[in-house]
Enzyme design. Structure first.
Site, PDB file in Angstrom:
ATOM      1  N   HIS A 141      -9.562   0.628   4.891  1.00 27.20           N
ATOM      2  CA  HIS A 141      -8.270   0.845   5.554  1.00 27.20           C
ATOM      3  C   HIS A 141      -8.500   1.766   6.754  1.00 27.20           C
ATOM      4  CE1 HIS A 141      -4.217   2.237   6.367  1.00 27.20           C
ATOM      5  NE2 HIS A 141      -3.801   1.159   5.719  1.00 27.20           N
ATOM      6  N   ASN A 150       0.860  -1.184   0.000  1.00 24.93           N
ATOM      7  CA  ASN A 150       0.000   0.000   0.000  1.00 24.93           C
ATOM      8  C   ASN A 150       0.897   1.234   0.000  1.00 24.93           C
ATOM      9  OD1 ASN A 150      -1.810   2.043   0.476  1.00 24.93           O
ATOM     10  ND2 ASN A 150      -2.333   1.401   2.562  1.00 24.93           N
ATOM     11  N   GLU A 174      -6.990   4.210   7.863  1.00 27.71           N
ATOM     12  CA  GLU A 174      -6.860   5.658   7.595  1.00 27.71           C
ATOM     13  C   GLU A 174      -8.118   6.192   6.925  1.00 27.71           C
ATOM     14  OE1 GLU A 174      -3.060   5.423   5.601  1.00 27.71           O
ATOM     15  OE2 GLU A 174      -2.186   4.779   7.507  1.00 27.71           O
ATOM     16  N   LYS A 226       0.068   4.234  -0.281  1.00 33.56           N
ATOM     17  CA  LYS A 226      -0.594   5.407   0.316  1.00 33.56           C
ATOM     18  C   LYS A 226      -0.392   6.637  -0.586  1.00 33.56           C
ATOM     19  CE  LYS A 226      -0.032   3.303   4.800  1.00 33.56           C
ATOM     20  NZ  LYS A 226      -0.110   3.434   6.227  1.00 33.56           N
ATOM     21  N   SER A 241       3.476  -2.652  10.213  1.00 29.44           N
ATOM     22  CA  SER A 241       4.932  -2.634  10.374  1.00 29.44           C
ATOM     23  C   SER A 241       5.590  -3.956   9.986  1.00 29.44           C
ATOM     24  CB  SER A 241       5.315  -2.226  11.803  1.00 29.44           C
ATOM     25  OG  SER A 241       4.819  -0.922  12.089  1.00 29.44           O
ATOM     26  N   GLU A 291      -5.316  -5.565  10.400  1.00 27.70           N
ATOM     27  CA  GLU A 291      -4.310  -4.527  10.613  1.00 27.70           C
ATOM     28  C   GLU A 291      -4.599  -3.811  11.929  1.00 27.70           C
ATOM     29  OE1 GLU A 291      -2.399  -3.145   6.748  1.00 27.70           O
ATOM     30  OE2 GLU A 291      -4.269  -2.041   6.910  1.00 27.70           O
ATOM     31  N   GLY A 337       2.343   1.808  10.801  1.00 27.33           N
ATOM     32  CA  GLY A 337       3.255   2.943  10.690  1.00 27.33           C
ATOM     33  C   GLY A 337       3.946   3.313  11.991  1.00 27.33           C
TER      34      GLY A 337
HETATM   35  C1  PEP Z   1      -0.825  -0.117   6.110  1.00 27.48           C
HETATM   36  O1  PEP Z   1      -1.003   1.091   6.087  1.00 27.48           O
HETATM   37  O2  PEP Z   1      -1.640  -0.865   5.555  1.00 27.48           O
HETATM   38  C2  PEP Z   1       0.346  -0.632   6.807  1.00 27.48           C
HETATM   39  C3  PEP Z   1       0.333  -1.873   7.170  1.00 27.48           C
HETATM   40  O3  PEP Z   1       1.378   0.262   7.044  1.00 27.48           O
HETATM   41  P1  PEP Z   1       2.818  -0.076   7.692  1.00 27.48           P
HETATM   42  O4  PEP Z   1       3.325  -1.331   7.056  1.00 27.48           O
HETATM   43  O5  PEP Z   1       3.646   1.122   7.395  1.00 27.48           O
HETATM   44  O6  PEP Z   1       2.579  -0.263   9.164  1.00 27.48           O
END
Ligand code: PEP
Length: 250
Positions: free
Chosen positions: A95, A9, A97, A11, A212, A167, A173
């Site tokens: 997601h 992703n 966000e 973003k 992460s 997630e 993040g």
């Molecule tokens: C995400 O935004 O879907 C995500 C998993 O981000 P990160 O790997 O940076 O934690």
């Protein structure tokens, strides 16, 4: 047997030059990885560019969200049919966000999921709890609520070509990763819910972990019975890390 899917992703990151280098780097790097399934989710502006580079390769692509309406006066939005026109196979829905920054409710997410399925896209439904919810012991209740909202809208059949992505919001993040055991417990809970609905669909639906994920922790996560790949944010922005995560599937 569920095949591992590693999905990046991107973003709201990138430029034409960066997308070119990253896509080419991924395509080159994954030649030496195990035969995992691959997908990237660039910003919409770059979908055509990724399509031109990745068409006919192992790399699939998709969008980070969609509008549930077919067309109309929805300034700034993009429909499922438009994404299909750009060769998208997947689309992320729900997601965290989108839920937290853009106010998408469970019902909004369910409508987007349904529109994706109706257009022949494969939705990747993102679910996860906040730190407060985890600490309050509400993890299962939260992900069950998020999943049930979609089940109520599309039924079991709606999941025939779908993927889940667990997630935990506190791991996105932040550099904090759920332990493989913590993630596995939630993945098993989600799978059991799907199996209760439909044994075949529950058994075949991929459940990705996101939060992460890096080359250093991917293999331990992928070794868990119900973790079928990763949705990767930050580490998907360099070809080396994305490819390193794919290697975790060996
Ligand atoms: C995400 O935004 O879907 C995500 C998993 O981000 P990160 O790997 O940076 O934690």
């Amino acid at each position: 047997m569920r095949k591992i899917l590693v999905a990046g992703n991107w973003k709201m990151h990138g430029s034409k030059a960066m997308v070119d280098a990253l896509t080419r780097g991924v395509l080159e790097g994954v030649e030496s990885t195990p035969a995992v399934d691959l997908a990237v989710f660039p910003p919409n502006l770059f979908l055509g560019q990724v399509q031109a580079l990745a068409e006919g390769t192992r790399l699939n692509w998709g969008a980070q969200t969609l509008n549930p309406h077919a067309e109309g006066a929805f300034t700034g939005e993009v429909s499922a049919a438009m994404l299909r026109d750009f060769g998208c196979r997947y689309v992320l829905v729900g997601h965290s966000e989108r839920r937290s920054l853009f106010g998408e409710s469970d019902a909004d997410v369910a409508a987007r999921f349904e529109a994706a399925v109706a257009a022949g896209l494969e939705p990747v439904l993102c679910l996860g709890e906040t730190l407060e919810e985890r600490e309050a012991g509400a993890t299962e209740a939260v992900v069950a609520r998020q999943l049930d909202a979609v089940i109520e809208r599309v039924g079991a059949a709606g999941f025939a070509q779908a993927t889940l992505a667990y997630e935990p919001v506190w791991a996105i993040g932040t550099g904090l990763t759920a332990s493989p055991e913590q993630a596995q417990a939630v993945h098993a809970f989600l799978r059991n819910k799907l199996v209760a609905l439909d044994g075949t669909i529950g058994g075949q639906t991929r459940i990705l972990y996101g939060g992460s994920v890096k080359p250093a922790n991917a293999a331990d996560l992928f070794a868990q019975e119900d973790i079928d790949g990763a949705l990767v944010g930050g580490a998907s922005l360099t070809a080396e890390d994305f490819v390193g995560i794919c290697r975790g599937a060996s």
